[in-house]
Design a protein around this motif. Structure first.
Motif, PDB file in Angstrom:
ATOM      1  N   MET A   1     -18.483 -77.796  32.270  1.00  0.00           N
ATOM      2  CA  MET A   1     -19.445 -78.225  31.251  1.00  0.00           C
ATOM      3  C   MET A   1     -19.785 -77.117  30.254  1.00  0.00           C
ATOM      4  SD  MET A   1     -20.781 -81.343  31.414  1.00  0.00           S
ATOM      5  CE  MET A   1     -22.544 -81.239  31.016  1.00  0.00           C
ATOM      6  N   ILE A   2     -19.710 -75.872  30.699  1.00  0.00           N
ATOM      7  CA  ILE A   2     -20.180 -74.770  29.850  1.00  0.00           C
ATOM      8  C   ILE A   2     -19.457 -74.719  28.509  1.00  0.00           C
ATOM      9  CG2 ILE A   2     -20.404 -72.255  29.662  1.00  0.00           C
ATOM     10  CD1 ILE A   2     -20.900 -72.247  32.721  1.00  0.00           C
ATOM     11  N   PRO A   3     -18.103 -74.661  28.473  1.00  0.00           N
ATOM     12  CA  PRO A   3     -17.448 -74.628  27.156  1.00  0.00           C
ATOM     13  C   PRO A   3     -17.649 -75.907  26.356  1.00  0.00           C
ATOM     14  CG  PRO A   3     -15.819 -74.775  28.928  1.00  0.00           C
ATOM     15  CD  PRO A   3     -17.131 -74.512  29.566  1.00  0.00           C
ATOM     16  N   LEU A   4     -17.810 -77.037  27.035  1.00  0.00           N
ATOM     17  CA  LEU A   4     -18.049 -78.293  26.328  1.00  0.00           C
ATOM     18  C   LEU A   4     -19.400 -78.252  25.606  1.00  0.00           C
ATOM     19  CD1 LEU A   4     -16.814 -80.893  28.978  1.00  0.00           C
ATOM     20  CD2 LEU A   4     -15.641 -80.199  26.878  1.00  0.00           C
ATOM     21  N   ILE A   5     -20.411 -77.742  26.297  1.00  0.00           N
ATOM     22  CA  ILE A   5     -21.744 -77.634  25.688  1.00  0.00           C
ATOM     23  C   ILE A   5     -21.722 -76.627  24.535  1.00  0.00           C
ATOM     24  CG2 ILE A   5     -24.123 -76.859  26.092  1.00  0.00           C
ATOM     25  CD1 ILE A   5     -23.829 -77.971  28.961  1.00  0.00           C
ATOM     26  N   LYS A   6     -21.086 -75.485  24.760  1.00  0.00           N
ATOM     27  CA  LYS A   6     -21.086 -74.441  23.728  1.00  0.00           C
ATOM     28  C   LYS A   6     -20.306 -74.864  22.487  1.00  0.00           C
ATOM     29  CE  LYS A   6     -22.803 -70.902  24.343  1.00  0.00           C
ATOM     30  NZ  LYS A   6     -24.218 -70.454  24.182  1.00  0.00           N
ATOM     31  N   SER A   7     -19.325 -75.752  22.665  1.00  0.00           N
ATOM     32  CA  SER A   7     -18.523 -76.175  21.522  1.00  0.00           C
ATOM     33  C   SER A   7     -19.254 -77.172  20.631  1.00  0.00           C
ATOM     34  CB  SER A   7     -17.202 -76.802  22.003  1.00  0.00           C
ATOM     35  OG  SER A   7     -17.438 -78.045  22.647  1.00  0.00           O
ATOM     36  N   ARG A   8     -20.283 -77.828  21.173  1.00  0.00           N
ATOM     37  CA  ARG A   8     -20.962 -78.850  20.372  1.00  0.00           C
ATOM     38  C   ARG A   8     -22.434 -78.550  20.132  1.00  0.00           C
ATOM     39  NH1 ARG A   8     -19.282 -83.609  24.191  1.00  0.00           N
ATOM     40  NH2 ARG A   8     -20.216 -84.967  22.612  1.00  0.00           N
ATOM     41  N   SER A   9     -22.918 -77.399  20.576  1.00  0.00           N
ATOM     42  CA  SER A   9     -24.336 -77.078  20.398  1.00  0.00           C
ATOM     43  C   SER A   9     -24.519 -75.573  20.326  1.00  0.00           C
ATOM     44  CB  SER A   9     -25.152 -77.638  21.565  1.00  0.00           C
ATOM     45  OG  SER A   9     -26.480 -77.173  21.538  1.00  0.00           O
ATOM     46  N   ASP A  10     -25.523 -75.127  19.557  1.00  0.00           N
ATOM     47  CA  ASP A  10     -25.851 -73.698  19.527  1.00  0.00           C
ATOM     48  C   ASP A  10     -27.038 -73.387  20.438  1.00  0.00           C
ATOM     49  OD1 ASP A  10     -27.918 -74.817  18.120  1.00  0.00           O
ATOM     50  OD2 ASP A  10     -27.776 -73.479  16.400  1.00  0.00           O
ATOM     51  N   ALA A  11     -27.340 -74.319  21.351  1.00  0.00           N
ATOM     52  CA  ALA A  11     -28.440 -74.106  22.292  1.00  0.00           C
ATOM     53  C   ALA A  11     -28.145 -72.928  23.214  1.00  0.00           C
ATOM     54  CB  ALA A  11     -28.672 -75.372  23.128  1.00  0.00           C
ATOM     55  N   THR A  12     -29.200 -72.244  23.638  1.00  0.00           N
ATOM     56  CA  THR A  12     -29.063 -71.230  24.684  1.00  0.00           C
ATOM     57  C   THR A  12     -28.777 -71.949  25.994  1.00  0.00           C
ATOM     58  OG1 THR A  12     -30.608 -69.764  23.566  1.00  0.00           O
ATOM     59  CG2 THR A  12     -30.253 -69.399  25.921  1.00  0.00           C
ATOM     60  N   LEU A  13     -27.739 -71.518  26.701  1.00  0.00           N
ATOM     61  CA  LEU A  13     -27.319 -72.200  27.926  1.00  0.00           C
ATOM     62  C   LEU A  13     -27.642 -71.329  29.132  1.00  0.00           C
ATOM     63  CD1 LEU A  13     -25.923 -74.392  29.530  1.00  0.00           C
ATOM     64  CD2 LEU A  13     -23.714 -73.414  28.869  1.00  0.00           C
ATOM     65  N   MET A  14     -28.554 -71.828  29.980  1.00  0.00           N
ATOM     66  CA  MET A  14     -28.948 -71.122  31.189  1.00  0.00           C
ATOM     67  C   MET A  14     -28.481 -71.902  32.406  1.00  0.00           C
ATOM     68  SD  MET A  14     -32.845 -70.027  30.174  1.00  0.00           S
ATOM     69  CE  MET A  14     -33.025 -69.119  31.711  1.00  0.00           C
ATOM     70  N   VAL A  15     -27.652 -71.275  33.227  1.00  0.00           N
ATOM     71  CA  VAL A  15     -27.208 -71.894  34.470  1.00  0.00           C
ATOM     72  C   VAL A  15     -28.296 -71.702  35.513  1.00  0.00           C
ATOM     73  CG1 VAL A  15     -25.539 -71.770  36.360  1.00  0.00           C
ATOM     74  CG2 VAL A  15     -24.751 -71.614  33.988  1.00  0.00           C
TER      75      VAL A  15
END
Length: 234
Positions: free
Chosen positions: A66-80
């Motif tokens: 999911m991580i690259p999918l989220i980063k490719s469509r959003s500039d949100a900060t991603l916290m696992v």
């Protein structure tokens, strides 16, 4: 008063989601929840969160995918936020683009502190590219203001939203589908006709010659890009 930040929780455990929601809402943020990877990806397009809290143990897809999918469509900060303690998992998550990694169980105050830090970094990063210039066009994302040769340009909401999406990624081609998802929502990502109408209107308002666009450029069959900088490219 600044609008509240939007936090998306992607977590399959309903009990954990409720605990996270209660703590984050007490801190003054807006919260949206997803119980599956598929739902999470859909909500990213709809909610446009500032921060995503991602569990790795989702029922329909591994969280690492999911991580690259989220980063490719959003500039949100991603916290696992995961129960996986293995160092290799943490390294893999960070290498794939995660901005932070918090291991369960954790103290909610620590989570909120990390969210505050992430949001500060995000604001600092965005402030550097808040104003984009394209020839005599100035796009002020922070104040939602567009000027041409120093004079305000009136744009409809959709016109501004399309222009802003392009301006957030200057000189980079943004696909038709991505623009449509961001501005109209995922249900309309095939309606290229919507996008063409808005881009035509934008060119009439912003271009010196709308029949020979130099600011909003078409990449045939792919999408559009905005030419930034003091010198507009041919």
């Amino acid at each position: 008063m600044a609008p509240p930040t939007r936090i998306l929780i992607v977590e399959d455990d309903g009990h954990v989601r409720r605990l996270l929601r209660a703590a984050i809402q007490r801190a003054g943020h807006e919260v949206t929840e997803a119980g599956t990877a598929r739902e999470g990806l859909s909500l990213i397009d709809i909610v446009k969160p500032h921060t995503v809290l991602l569990d790795l143990g989702l029922p329909d897809r591994d969280g690492l995918e999911m991580i690259p999918l989220i980063k490719s469509r959003s500039d949100a900060t991603l916290m696992v936020v995961s129960a996986r303690e293995d160092v290799a998992e943490k390294v893999a998550a960070l290498d794939l683009g995660a901005d932070d990694y918090l291991t369960k169980p954790f103290d909610t105050e620590e989570l909120l502190a990390r969210i505050r830090t992430a949001l500060r970094h995000r604001l600092a990063s965005h402030a550097e590219r808040e104003v984009i210039k394209a020839g005599d066009i100035v796009i002020d994302l922070g104040h939602r203001r567009v000027t041409r040769s120093g004079k305000d340009v009136h744009l409809s909401r959709k016109e501004y939203d399309v222009l802003a999406e392009l301006a957030k990624h200057p000189d980079r081609v943004i696909s038709h589908a991505q623009l449509l998802r961001s501005v109209w929502g995922p249900a309309h990502e095939t309606r290229v006709d919507y996008l063409r109408i808005v881009v035509r209107n934008l060119r009439q308002k912003l271009e010196e010659d709308s029949s020979r666009p130099r600011v909003i450029v078409n990449e045939l069959g792919v999408g559009y890009r905005i030419n930034s900088g003091e010198k507009v490219l041919d």
